[in-house]
Design a protein around this motif. Structure first.
Motif, PDB file in Angstrom:
ATOM      1  N   CYS A 113       4.079  -5.247  -3.530  1.00 45.39           N
ATOM      2  CA  CYS A 113       3.347  -4.439  -2.567  1.00 45.39           C
ATOM      3  C   CYS A 113       2.659  -5.321  -1.540  1.00 45.39           C
ATOM      4  CB  CYS A 113       2.319  -3.576  -3.304  1.00 45.39           C
ATOM      5  SG  CYS A 113       1.168  -4.568  -4.303  1.00 45.39           S
ATOM      6  N   LEU A 170      -3.907  -1.243  -2.063  1.00 47.57           N
ATOM      7  CA  LEU A 170      -2.648  -1.090  -1.335  1.00 47.57           C
ATOM      8  C   LEU A 170      -2.922  -0.869   0.142  1.00 47.57           C
ATOM      9  CD1 LEU A 170      -0.661   1.213  -3.794  1.00 47.57           C
ATOM     10  CD2 LEU A 170      -0.587  -1.275  -3.614  1.00 47.57           C
ATOM     11  N   LEU A 194       0.307   5.159  -2.192  1.00 44.33           N
ATOM     12  CA  LEU A 194       1.605   5.718  -2.536  1.00 44.33           C
ATOM     13  C   LEU A 194       1.523   7.236  -2.652  1.00 44.33           C
ATOM     14  CD1 LEU A 194       2.622   3.157  -5.317  1.00 44.33           C
ATOM     15  CD2 LEU A 194       3.256   3.108  -2.905  1.00 44.33           C
TER      16      LEU A 194
END
Length: 379
Positions: A252, A276, A280
């Motif tokens: 990632c 992140l 997601l």
């Protein structure tokens, strides 16, 4: 013819003034026959005869001494302040304590001298020789055992590394995990911290993560936690038994996240984290995976920029979003997170090392960068 003189007549002279006459003192006693006798004491002793049995009894005279007077003891007036009195008493107590300590020290010294003399008398030349020989044999035995363990660990390390490398080539991940676990034990016995030992420990961590991956997918975890497709009645029990502590491996892009404010009743300070770059989308929900800040201290070139990494860690908690548009937060244990380094273990996860659409930032280059960063940190 008698002469008249001025001498007064002694008979006609008045009697001298005597002291105060003693008061009457009654007495009472019981004869052996049972008769009660009473009377008053006189200035001289008396003999009283019992009228019933004619037994004589001796009666003491009146005491010529005055009765004792009981005087109250006068309290001495304090001539010094209370603080001075307390200080003086403490000083006297300190002297007593000092004397006791001195006696204790002298007693201890005497006992030590006696023990020393007893040991000196016990240590004959023969006994000294026996003790020296025993110590030498024990030292030689310990040194020999240590050398044996070192040699055994060295041979185990060579064998385990050879078996592990062969298993990696054959993609037998179970055998490779067992072999590198033995190699790590041997490295710990040898107390090695060089580059070779670090590579063995790194491969063992990667193989351990592969063997203990979370059996539930991210879609299953979010569906079970949100209640959209719940199998068990208690999600917390399912999370603790199936999800918590299991490994997750992720390729990632991570960006630094601001520290969350800890609750007022929590004693733990807020933790710096990486998250992140783009959460997601899973089952209609957004999921953010948080990594500890120390994971990327040496990898992130510029603060605030997204970093392409391949990392692994054990799941610690799953936090539900506080708002409707918020994201689920999957947080990993800080002590377990690490950066992946070995290209040999990537096939077990299905990752492609070379990407035609991203040749400059392929996974192989990412692993090479992370391996170089780890080598720079090795002392």
């Amino acid at each position: 013819m008698p002469l008249e003189t001025d001498t007064p007549d002694l008979a006609a002279a008045p009697a001298k003034k005597r002291g105060k006459q003693p008061q009457a003192a009654p007495w009472e006693l019981t004869c052996l026959c049972g008769q009660n006798l009473t009377g008053e004491r006189t200035e001289s002793p008396q003999k009283v005869i019992c009228e019933h049995c004619e037994r004589e009894h001796f009666i003491l005279p009146i005491s010529c001494y005055p009765d004792p007077k009981f005087r109250r003891k006068k309290r001495k007036k304090r001539t010094e302040p209370v603080s001075v009195t307390i200080r003086r008493q403490l000083a006297s107590g300190g002297k007593v304590a000092g004397g006791l300590l001195t006696q204790l020290f002298l007693l201890l010294r005497t006992q030590l001298v006696r023990c020393g003399l007893a040991i000196k008398n016990w240590l004959t030349p023969l006994r000294i020789a026996v003790i020296a020989l025993s110590c030498t044999l024990l030292g030689a035995g310990a040194f020999g055992l240590h050398q044996h363990r070192q040699q055994s660990a060295l041979s185990t390390l060579r064998r385990a590394v050879s078996e592990g490398e062969a298993a990696l080539k054959e993609e037998d991940w179970i055998v490779a995990n067992i072999a590198y676990a033995e190699a790590v034990d041997a490295v710990n016995v040898l107390n090695r911290h060089d580059e070779f030992a670090g590579d063995i420990r790194q491969k063992h961590r990667e193989l351990l993560a592969i063997s203990e991956l979370c059996t539930l997918s991210l879609e299953d975890i979010i569906s079970e936690a949100s209640g959209k497709r719940r199998v068990s009645s208690n999600w917390q029990t399912t999370f603790d038994s199936v999800v918590k502590g299991k490994w997750v491996v992720l390729e990632c892009w991570l960006v630094p996240r601001s520290a969350e404010t800890s609750p007022e009743d929590s004693e733990e300070p807020p933790r710096e984290e990486w998250g992140l770059a783009h959460p997601l989308p899973v089952e209609g929900e957004l999921v953010d995976i948080r990594w500890p800040a120390q994971l990327l201290t040496s990898t992130a070139a510029n603060a605030g920029e997204a970093v392409h990494v391949l990392c692994a860690g054990q799941i610690e908690s799953l936090k539900q979003p506080t708002t409707h548009a918020g994201a689920w937060v999957l947080r990993l244990q800080p002590d377990s997170a690490f950066l992946w380094q070995s290209p040999e273990t990537c096939p077990a996860l299905g990752f492609e090392l070379d990407s035609p659409w991203m040749p400059q930032d392929s996974l192989r280059n990412v692993l090479q960068r992370q391996q170089t960063s780890a080598q720079e940190q090795t002392p």
